[in-house]
Design a protein around this motif. Structure first.
Motif, PDB file in Angstrom:
ATOM      1  N   LEU A 194       6.545   1.001 -25.968  1.00 42.02           N
ATOM      2  CA  LEU A 194       5.461   1.899 -25.535  1.00 42.02           C
ATOM      3  C   LEU A 194       4.114   1.334 -25.968  1.00 42.02           C
ATOM      4  N   ARG A 195       4.037   0.889 -27.198  1.00 43.70           N
ATOM      5  CA  ARG A 195       2.783   0.327 -27.713  1.00 43.70           C
ATOM      6  C   ARG A 195       2.351  -0.876 -26.886  1.00 43.70           C
ATOM      7  N   HIS A 196       3.294  -1.727 -26.536  1.00 41.79           N
ATOM      8  CA  HIS A 196       2.981  -2.910 -25.737  1.00 41.79           C
ATOM      9  C   HIS A 196       2.492  -2.522 -24.340  1.00 41.79           C
ATOM     10  N   THR A 197       3.119  -1.511 -23.756  1.00 41.33           N
ATOM     11  CA  THR A 197       2.693  -1.042 -22.428  1.00 41.33           C
ATOM     12  C   THR A 197       1.273  -0.488 -22.494  1.00 41.33           C
ATOM     13  N   LEU A 198       0.994   0.322 -23.513  1.00 39.28           N
ATOM     14  CA  LEU A 198      -0.356   0.860 -23.681  1.00 39.28           C
ATOM     15  C   LEU A 198      -1.361  -0.266 -23.892  1.00 39.28           C
ATOM     16  N   HIS A 199      -0.944  -1.292 -24.632  1.00 38.90           N
ATOM     17  CA  HIS A 199      -1.827  -2.426 -24.908  1.00 38.90           C
ATOM     18  C   HIS A 199      -2.163  -3.178 -23.619  1.00 38.90           C
ATOM     19  N   GLN A 200      -1.205  -3.248 -22.715  1.00 37.83           N
ATOM     20  CA  GLN A 200      -1.412  -3.966 -21.456  1.00 37.83           C
ATOM     21  C   GLN A 200      -2.339  -3.222 -20.499  1.00 37.83           C
TER      22      GLN A 200
ATOM     23  N   ALA B  63      -3.065   8.897 -20.764  1.00 38.41           N
ATOM     24  CA  ALA B  63      -2.584  10.267 -20.987  1.00 38.41           C
ATOM     25  C   ALA B  63      -1.313  10.532 -20.189  1.00 38.41           C
ATOM     26  N   ARG B  64      -1.253  10.003 -18.972  1.00 38.93           N
ATOM     27  CA  ARG B  64      -0.044  10.209 -18.148  1.00 38.93           C
ATOM     28  C   ARG B  64       1.168   9.548 -18.804  1.00 38.93           C
ATOM     29  N   ARG B  65       0.977   8.353 -19.343  1.00 37.27           N
ATOM     30  CA  ARG B  65       2.095   7.665 -20.007  1.00 37.27           C
ATOM     31  C   ARG B  65       2.574   8.452 -21.236  1.00 37.27           C
ATOM     32  N   ILE B  66       1.629   9.008 -21.984  1.00 43.09           N
ATOM     33  CA  ILE B  66       2.004   9.806 -23.154  1.00 43.09           C
ATOM     34  C   ILE B  66       2.735  11.074 -22.716  1.00 43.09           C
ATOM     35  N   LEU B  67       2.238  11.695 -21.678  1.00 39.61           N
ATOM     36  CA  LEU B  67       2.879  12.913 -21.155  1.00 39.61           C
ATOM     37  C   LEU B  67       4.308  12.614 -20.713  1.00 39.61           C
ATOM     38  N   ASP B  68       4.505  11.497 -20.033  1.00 35.47           N
ATOM     39  CA  ASP B  68       5.852  11.106 -19.594  1.00 35.47           C
ATOM     40  C   ASP B  68       6.770  10.882 -20.790  1.00 35.47           C
ATOM     41  N   PHE B  69       6.237  10.295 -21.852  1.00 37.07           N
ATOM     42  CA  PHE B  69       7.043  10.045 -23.052  1.00 37.07           C
ATOM     43  C   PHE B  69       7.504  11.367 -23.672  1.00 37.07           C
ATOM     44  N   PHE B  70       6.629  12.375 -23.668  1.00 42.27           N
ATOM     45  CA  PHE B  70       6.928  13.638 -24.346  1.00 42.27           C
ATOM     46  C   PHE B  70       7.783  14.600 -23.517  1.00 42.27           C
TER      47      PHE B  70
END
Length: 372
Positions: free
Chosen positions: A7-13, A25-32
């Protein structure tokens, strides 16, 4: 833990700068979504998110905050997760801070707190000092208003995993200040027919940086940009501007420095027959650590057998989390990113993945200790 690193790597990219963090925010929402928080608040203060995990019985509400935004700086560190967005990069480690809070969410999904609530807050626009205020201004903040708030920041230059603590002021408050001068243009052959801000600029550039000597505590005024007229050799300038950053360890000292800077500017523009407009940008409150929360964080670190250090002086940089400390007892601490780690905001910086598990465990132990 591998999922958090991924997840961290995806956010970094896919970095997004302040107030643009919609995809983050969408990626975080999907994770939760599979974690089934008891309450989810979207678009909080703009792009912010909050996830509430309710305890089995009433108690204190703890808030743990991280940041969504990246920086408008080129990511120079070559890796398999290097930024895909030209001119933007997660060069302050907010991608790692988000991964840590996501890890706390995973734990809470498996085991709710015994008492009270835990709020996991993903705040926008930390880098510009706008995000915390936007969160606090959102009417829905009352639904998550905490009894205690916590945050961490990774710190290059300190040993990896070391916990950096301080009671009272942890990081300086600061504000950007811009002085805009308006005079009157004239032909450069007849400068006396106009009103040129050059003399005012020259005097202020010499005198403003001396003002901290008149402040009782630590303060600093740093000139960052000056502008005079346009590149027109036949014209005597009629406009100018001067930009600076003011900072102090104490909010009263910062307010006094701002007051003195404005007064000096007004005095000089009056002498030079100019008009003055003052603008403030990127305002950060002093980050004040509640002394009673100190032992809670230190005990959590020691329980994990982590090295701790008490910093004798506050950090001179600023952190948007400081605003929360004006609304509830709060605690911001540092997590060493390695003595040889490039400094924050440098193009070669990259958050150490090893810190994710450490950050998760510290926050998890704080939750457990706060229940007792």
């Amino acid at each position: 833990m591998n999922s958090l690193i991924q997840l961290r790597h995806t956010l970094h990219q896919h970095p997004e700068i302040a107030l643009e963090e919609t995809e983050t925010a969408r990626r975080i929402l999907d994770f939760f979504k599979p974690l089934q928080a008891d309450q989810t608040l979207e678009k909080l203060g703009g792009t912010g998110l909050a996830f509430v995990f309710q305890g089995k019985k009433p108690g204190k509400r703890l808030l743990f905050r991280c940041e969504l935004d990246a920086l408008p700086i080129v990511d120079l560190k070559e890796s398999n997760h290097q930024s895909h967005v030209p001119g933007k990069g997660h060069l302050c480690g907010h991608d790692g801070h988000m991964a840590i809070i996501c890890g706390v969410g995973e734990k809470l999904s498996q085991k709710r707190p015994e008492s009270g609530d835990v709020v996991l807050l993903f705040q926008p626009a930390e880098e510009t000092g706008e995000g915390a205020q936007a969160i606090l201004n959102d009417s829905r903040f009352e639904e998550i208003r905490p009894d205690y708030a916590f945050a961490l920041h990774n710190l290059p230059g300190f040993p990896l995993h070391q916990v950096v603590l301080r009671k009272g002021t942890f990081a300086a408050g600061s504000t950007g200040m811009r002085l805009h001068f308006t005079g009157k243009t004239s032909h450069s052959a007849h400068p006396d027919a106009g009103i040129n801000p050059a003399q005012a600029l020259a005097q202020l550039m010499q005198q403003l940086p001396q003002l901290p000597k008149e402040i009782p505590g630590f303060s600093l005024l740093t000139l960052i940009h000056a502008e005079l007229g346009t590149l027109a050799f036949g014209t005597s300038a009629g406009k100018g501007s001067l930009s600076m950053t003011l900072r102090a360890f104490d909010q009263e000292d910062l307010d006094l420095l701002i007051e003195k800077a404005q007064a000096l500017a007004q005095k000089i523009v009056n002498q030079e027959r100019l008009k003055l407009e003052v603008e403030f940008v990127e305002k950060f409150a002093v980050s004040h650590n509640d002394p009673e929360l100190y032992s809670l964080v230190k005990t959590a670190a020691e329980k994990l057998a982590l090295s701790t250090v008490d910093k004798p002086e506050p950090f001179t940089w600023s952190e948007d989390f400081g605003l929360f400390s004006q609304h509830c007892p709060s605690f911001l601490f540092g997590l060493g990113a390695g003595e040889n780690c490039p400094q924050l905001h440098e193009g070669t910086y990259d958050f150490p993945d090893e810190l994710i598990e450490t950050g998760v465990e510290i926050f998890w132990d704080i939750i457990g200790l706060a229940e007792n």
